[in-house]
Design a protein around this motif. Structure first.
Motif, PDB file in Angstrom:
ATOM      1  N   MET A  85       0.884  -1.236   0.149  1.00  0.00           N
ATOM      2  CA  MET A  85      -0.020   0.246   0.059  1.00  0.00           C
ATOM      3  C   MET A  85       0.715   1.127   0.091  1.00  0.00           C
ATOM      4  O   MET A  85       2.210   1.044   0.408  1.00  0.00           O
ATOM      5  CB  MET A  85      -0.994   0.302   1.244  1.00  0.00           C
ATOM      6  CG  MET A  85      -1.904  -1.247   1.368  1.00  0.00           C
ATOM      7  SD  MET A  85      -2.928  -0.989   2.714  1.00  0.00           S
ATOM      8  CE  MET A  85      -1.821  -1.278   4.246  1.00  0.00           C
ATOM      9  N   SER A  86       0.163   2.456  -0.397  1.00  0.00           N
ATOM     10  CA  SER A  86       1.079   3.538  -0.330  1.00  0.00           C
ATOM     11  C   SER A  86       1.118   3.962   1.263  1.00  0.00           C
ATOM     12  O   SER A  86       0.463   3.401   2.278  1.00  0.00           O
ATOM     13  CB  SER A  86       0.234   4.726  -0.893  1.00  0.00           C
ATOM     14  OG  SER A  86      -1.146   5.103  -0.711  1.00  0.00           O
ATOM     15  N   PHE A 142      17.599  17.572   3.410  1.00  0.00           N
ATOM     16  CA  PHE A 142      18.077  16.693   4.112  1.00  0.00           C
ATOM     17  C   PHE A 142      16.979  15.589   3.404  1.00  0.00           C
ATOM     18  O   PHE A 142      17.208  14.166   3.270  1.00  0.00           O
ATOM     19  CB  PHE A 142      17.586  16.527   5.568  1.00  0.00           C
ATOM     20  CG  PHE A 142      18.077  15.303   6.512  1.00  0.00           C
ATOM     21  CD1 PHE A 142      19.388  15.137   6.672  1.00  0.00           C
ATOM     22  CD2 PHE A 142      17.181  14.442   6.668  1.00  0.00           C
ATOM     23  CE1 PHE A 142      19.750  13.915   7.602  1.00  0.00           C
ATOM     24  CE2 PHE A 142      17.204  13.140   7.290  1.00  0.00           C
ATOM     25  CZ  PHE A 142      18.744  13.059   7.876  1.00  0.00           C
ATOM     26  N   LEU A 143      15.675  15.654   3.309  1.00  0.00           N
ATOM     27  CA  LEU A 143      14.597  14.667   3.013  1.00  0.00           C
ATOM     28  C   LEU A 143      14.102  14.900   1.518  1.00  0.00           C
ATOM     29  O   LEU A 143      13.755  16.136   1.508  1.00  0.00           O
ATOM     30  CB  LEU A 143      13.671  14.666   3.935  1.00  0.00           C
ATOM     31  CG  LEU A 143      12.320  13.952   3.659  1.00  0.00           C
ATOM     32  CD1 LEU A 143      12.591  12.307   3.389  1.00  0.00           C
ATOM     33  CD2 LEU A 143      11.103  13.886   4.585  1.00  0.00           C
ATOM     34  N   LEU A 144      14.149  14.086   0.786  1.00  0.00           N
ATOM     35  CA  LEU A 144      13.611  13.932  -0.669  1.00  0.00           C
ATOM     36  C   LEU A 144      12.516  12.921  -0.689  1.00  0.00           C
ATOM     37  O   LEU A 144      12.756  11.783  -0.523  1.00  0.00           O
ATOM     38  CB  LEU A 144      14.343  13.911  -1.790  1.00  0.00           C
ATOM     39  CG  LEU A 144      13.948  14.110  -3.006  1.00  0.00           C
ATOM     40  CD1 LEU A 144      13.269  15.295  -3.533  1.00  0.00           C
ATOM     41  CD2 LEU A 144      15.204  13.856  -4.199  1.00  0.00           C
ATOM     42  N   TYR A 145      11.352  13.479  -0.925  1.00  0.00           N
ATOM     43  CA  TYR A 145      10.161  12.565  -0.872  1.00  0.00           C
ATOM     44  C   TYR A 145       9.476  12.679  -2.082  1.00  0.00           C
ATOM     45  O   TYR A 145       9.079  13.663  -2.572  1.00  0.00           O
ATOM     46  CB  TYR A 145       9.034  13.025   0.185  1.00  0.00           C
ATOM     47  CG  TYR A 145       8.038  12.019   0.791  1.00  0.00           C
ATOM     48  CD1 TYR A 145       7.154  11.509  -0.259  1.00  0.00           C
ATOM     49  CD2 TYR A 145       8.117  11.566   2.171  1.00  0.00           C
ATOM     50  CE1 TYR A 145       6.564  10.498   0.565  1.00  0.00           C
ATOM     51  CE2 TYR A 145       7.230  10.507   2.352  1.00  0.00           C
ATOM     52  CZ  TYR A 145       6.521   9.944   1.800  1.00  0.00           C
ATOM     53  OH  TYR A 145       5.593   9.179   2.140  1.00  0.00           O
ATOM     54  N   LEU A 146       9.625  11.615  -2.978  1.00  0.00           N
ATOM     55  CA  LEU A 146       9.016  11.395  -4.284  1.00  0.00           C
ATOM     56  C   LEU A 146       7.627  10.786  -4.449  1.00  0.00           C
ATOM     57  O   LEU A 146       7.474   9.627  -3.476  1.00  0.00           O
ATOM     58  CB  LEU A 146       9.936  10.784  -5.123  1.00  0.00           C
ATOM     59  CG  LEU A 146      11.217  10.976  -5.419  1.00  0.00           C
ATOM     60  CD1 LEU A 146      11.914  10.189  -6.320  1.00  0.00           C
ATOM     61  CD2 LEU A 146      11.364  12.507  -6.094  1.00  0.00           C
ATOM     62  N   VAL A 147       6.533  11.717  -4.979  1.00  0.00           N
ATOM     63  CA  VAL A 147       5.430  10.991  -4.959  1.00  0.00           C
ATOM     64  C   VAL A 147       4.818  11.074  -6.468  1.00  0.00           C
ATOM     65  O   VAL A 147       5.293  11.711  -7.137  1.00  0.00           O
ATOM     66  CB  VAL A 147       4.310  12.104  -4.123  1.00  0.00           C
ATOM     67  CG1 VAL A 147       4.730  11.801  -2.566  1.00  0.00           C
ATOM     68  CG2 VAL A 147       4.495  13.415  -4.631  1.00  0.00           C
ATOM     69  N   PRO A 148       3.484  10.303  -6.784  1.00  0.00           N
ATOM     70  CA  PRO A 148       3.274  10.400  -8.143  1.00  0.00           C
ATOM     71  C   PRO A 148       2.436  11.396  -8.682  1.00  0.00           C
ATOM     72  O   PRO A 148       2.073  11.472  -9.770  1.00  0.00           O
ATOM     73  CB  PRO A 148       2.514   8.753  -8.363  1.00  0.00           C
ATOM     74  CG  PRO A 148       2.183   8.619  -6.962  1.00  0.00           C
ATOM     75  CD  PRO A 148       3.074   9.394  -5.852  1.00  0.00           C
ATOM     76  N   GLU A 184       4.421   4.966  -3.352  1.00  0.00           N
ATOM     77  CA  GLU A 184       3.629   4.567  -4.757  1.00  0.00           C
ATOM     78  C   GLU A 184       4.446   4.221  -5.936  1.00  0.00           C
ATOM     79  O   GLU A 184       4.151   4.716  -6.923  1.00  0.00           O
ATOM     80  CB  GLU A 184       2.356   5.541  -4.989  1.00  0.00           C
ATOM     81  CG  GLU A 184       1.501   5.666  -3.734  1.00  0.00           C
ATOM     82  CD  GLU A 184       0.445   6.542  -4.263  1.00  0.00           C
ATOM     83  OE1 GLU A 184       0.207   6.743  -5.406  1.00  0.00           O
ATOM     84  OE2 GLU A 184      -0.209   7.151  -3.236  1.00  0.00           O
ATOM     85  N   LEU A 185       5.489   3.211  -5.426  1.00  0.00           N
ATOM     86  CA  LEU A 185       6.156   2.830  -6.572  1.00  0.00           C
ATOM     87  C   LEU A 185       5.686   2.207  -7.972  1.00  0.00           C
ATOM     88  O   LEU A 185       5.946   2.504  -9.126  1.00  0.00           O
ATOM     89  CB  LEU A 185       7.411   1.940  -6.309  1.00  0.00           C
ATOM     90  CG  LEU A 185       8.290   1.605  -7.400  1.00  0.00           C
ATOM     91  CD1 LEU A 185       9.150   2.571  -7.748  1.00  0.00           C
ATOM     92  CD2 LEU A 185       9.589   0.524  -6.668  1.00  0.00           C
ATOM     93  N   GLY A 186       4.498   1.329  -7.449  1.00  0.00           N
ATOM     94  CA  GLY A 186       3.632   0.733  -8.773  1.00  0.00           C
ATOM     95  C   GLY A 186       3.052   1.886  -9.450  1.00  0.00           C
ATOM     96  O   GLY A 186       3.175   1.747 -10.893  1.00  0.00           O
ATOM     97  N   SER A 200       1.717  -1.803  -5.344  1.00  0.00           N
ATOM     98  CA  SER A 200       1.162  -3.076  -6.140  1.00  0.00           C
ATOM     99  C   SER A 200       2.187  -4.015  -6.224  1.00  0.00           C
ATOM    100  O   SER A 200       3.441  -3.371  -6.543  1.00  0.00           O
ATOM    101  CB  SER A 200       0.816  -2.546  -7.516  1.00  0.00           C
ATOM    102  OG  SER A 200       1.671  -1.951  -8.141  1.00  0.00           O
ATOM    103  N   PHE A 201       2.246  -5.248  -6.140  1.00  0.00           N
ATOM    104  CA  PHE A 201       3.015  -6.218  -6.706  1.00  0.00           C
ATOM    105  C   PHE A 201       2.748  -6.734  -7.823  1.00  0.00           C
ATOM    106  O   PHE A 201       1.711  -7.464  -8.248  1.00  0.00           O
ATOM    107  CB  PHE A 201       3.023  -7.343  -5.327  1.00  0.00           C
ATOM    108  CG  PHE A 201       3.264  -6.969  -4.014  1.00  0.00           C
ATOM    109  CD1 PHE A 201       4.258  -6.449  -3.724  1.00  0.00           C
ATOM    110  CD2 PHE A 201       2.230  -7.369  -2.944  1.00  0.00           C
ATOM    111  CE1 PHE A 201       4.818  -6.011  -2.359  1.00  0.00           C
ATOM    112  CE2 PHE A 201       2.815  -7.130  -1.659  1.00  0.00           C
ATOM    113  CZ  PHE A 201       3.959  -6.461  -1.511  1.00  0.00           C
TER     114      PHE A 201
END
Length: 493
Positions: free
Chosen positions: A163-164, A199-205, A279-281, A311-312
């Motif tokens: 899950m995200s 310091f933090l890089l947060y990647l989102v779709p 949310e890599l999927g 998602s797998f």
């Protein structure tokens, strides 16, 4: 020097000493000069009369009767310094109330991290958005404690629930990052090498996910943590100017917009310490995987990566393998087979005959890139397996660059020692789905490169109930051979 000369020199020294003693003798001078000489001697030796001490110093709470005569107590100061060090050591060794079950003498999260969680929780309770979804405090999160432990290890982290990220998980990530910033700033040497990178890089779709993450980070603005959101829908020049004016500690961004700004020299991400890919999927299905890889390559400093895969699928497994290091930590609160067996490539080889099965097994031995191959089978099959290993030049003792084979009797199998097993082969497939799932959920606990290969003949497959195995393979997004699918359909009918 001759003996006579030695006597002459001794006499000269004696005369010189007498002259020096006469000069320093207060009896040969007036009373006034003698008093000055005596005062000078006392001043040099650090001793004064009571009246002189009172003239130059005042009583203090530490010395109310002025017995020290204004002199600092050097020995006591040293003792205080030692006591401070001891007290810090005692505080470090003192078990925290947030200590993790099963880990002895391990401190829990810092007070600063806990206060960050409280700030986030209070901000959401004021808005009325947190209480509707949660009935427990953030600091009691089992997932958060596990994440904090994994973060301290320095290894990459993969979340395997499928899950995200949730608000609770985002809160723990940003609070841990803020705590790491505070600890790093205490070290002057590390502080000089921080530079202007976040310091933090947060990647989102998507923009909606970016807004959710930023809403959590806003609660930390009061402690000096600034967050900037970069996504489509806003002017590129406006976002670049905002980055230059703020120099944020956290950046929440979509991959395509961040790459645009990085290419235009709007932000430097080479010194990022923590990279979160959420949310890599969805990122893979939207075609942003190459952009994510480019962003990770642009980070030249040593950093940790955290991956949430929503998602797998067959495409996300190699994506995760390419983004994370060889040794990782898994974080999840789910006990499902799909979660525990994620990122392990499962292959069931259905062969026509026994000879074909051995031939397929031999081909796999040749193509394996693992340093150690764990072979689980019955003890009566050890003879033919050892003969095949000898033919391939593979030994059970490390003698060459070829893989090392480790034969395990299925009757003596102990799954508790399998967490480091990356490659497991089952040359003689056994008809117990319980044993299969035990192996699957126990192996490769610190890796995303696990391989589980099974071999079975068509004759053996006819007597095997394929339904449960097919369900396991499909839930883990693994390929199911057509013979197994057909067999599963026939048995379900």
């Amino acid at each position: 020097m001759a003996k006579g000369d030695d006597n002459v020199q001794r006499k000269k020294n004696k005369v010189t000493r007498k002259k020096m003693s006469r000069k320093n003798d207060s009896a040969t001078v007036s009373a006034r000069i003698a008093a000055i000489i005596a005062a000078k001697k006392r001043r040099k030796s650090g001793k004064r009369s009571m009246c002189q001490g009172m003239c130059f110093s005042l009583p203090t709470p530490q010395d109310p009767y002025n017995e020290r005569q204004g002199k600092p107590d050097i020995t006591k100061k040293k003792k205080k310094k030692k006591n401070k060090v001891k007290s810090r050591d005692k505080e470090d060794k003192k078990p925290s109330p947030m200590s993790i079950d099963g880990v002895e003498k391990m401190d829990g999260p810092s007070k600063f991290l806990m206060s960050n969680l409280n700030e986030i929780e209070n901000s959401f309770r004021k808005d009325g958005t947190y209480s509707e979804q949660h009935d427990k405090f953030l600091f009691t999160s089992t997932w958060g404690i596990e994440f904090w432990k994994c973060f301290l290890s320095g290894k990459d982290i993969v979340e395997t629930s499928g899950m995200s990220s949730t608000v609770e998980q985002i809160a723990w990530i940003v609070s841990t990052a803020a705590d790491a910033i505070a600890k790093r700033e205490k070290d002057e040497e590390e502080d000089e090498s921080i530079g202007n990178s976040p310091f933090l890089l947060y990647l989102v779709p998507s923009q909606s996910k970016a807004s959710q993450v930023r809403s959590v980070c806003k609660a930390l603005k009061g402690i000096g943590i600034h967050t900037v959101s970069l996504h489509q829908g806003a002017s590129l020049d406006h976002q670049i100017s905002g980055l230059k004016s703020v120099e944020p500690e956290f950046i929440v961004a979509t991959p395509e917009r961040l790459l645009e700004i990085v290419n235009s020299k709007g932000v430097d991400i080479s010194g990022v310490s923590l990279l979160v890919i959420d949310e890599l999927g969805s990122l893979c299905s939207s075609g942003y995987l190459d952009a994510v890889k480019s962003i990770k390559q642009a980070i030249s400093s040593k950093h940790q990566s955290v991956v949430f895969n929503d998602s797998f699928t067959a495409t996300t497994i190699p994506a995760v393998q390419g983004l994370l290091g060889r040794s990782i930590n898994r974080v999840t609160v789910s006990d499902s087979v799909a979660s525990q067996g994620s990122y392990i490539v499962q292959t069931v080889n259905v062969c026509s005959t026994e000879d074909k099965k051995l031939e397929k097994f031999a081909e796999l031995l040749d193509s394996s890139s693992s340093k150690i191959i764990h072979i689980i089978t019955k003890e009566e099959s050890f003879g033919k397996i050892r003969a095949l290993l000898k033919l391939k030049g593979i030994s059970e003792v490390q003698k060459s660059r070829k893989p090392l084979a480790h034969l395990i009797d299925i009757e003596q199998l102990d799954t508790t020692v399998m967490r480091d097993f990356e490659t497991v082969l089952l040359p003689d497939f056994f008809p117990s789905i319980e044993i299969y799932t035990q192996i699957l959920t126990s192996m490769a606990r610190e890796s995303v490169h696990g391989v589980l290969q099974s071999f079975i003949t068509k004759k053996e497959a006819k007597s095997y109930q394929a339904g449960p195995l097919v369900n396991v393979l499909e839930s883990c997004a693994q390929n199911v051979p057509d013979p197994w699918k057909n067999l599963s359909v026939a048995m379900s009918d």
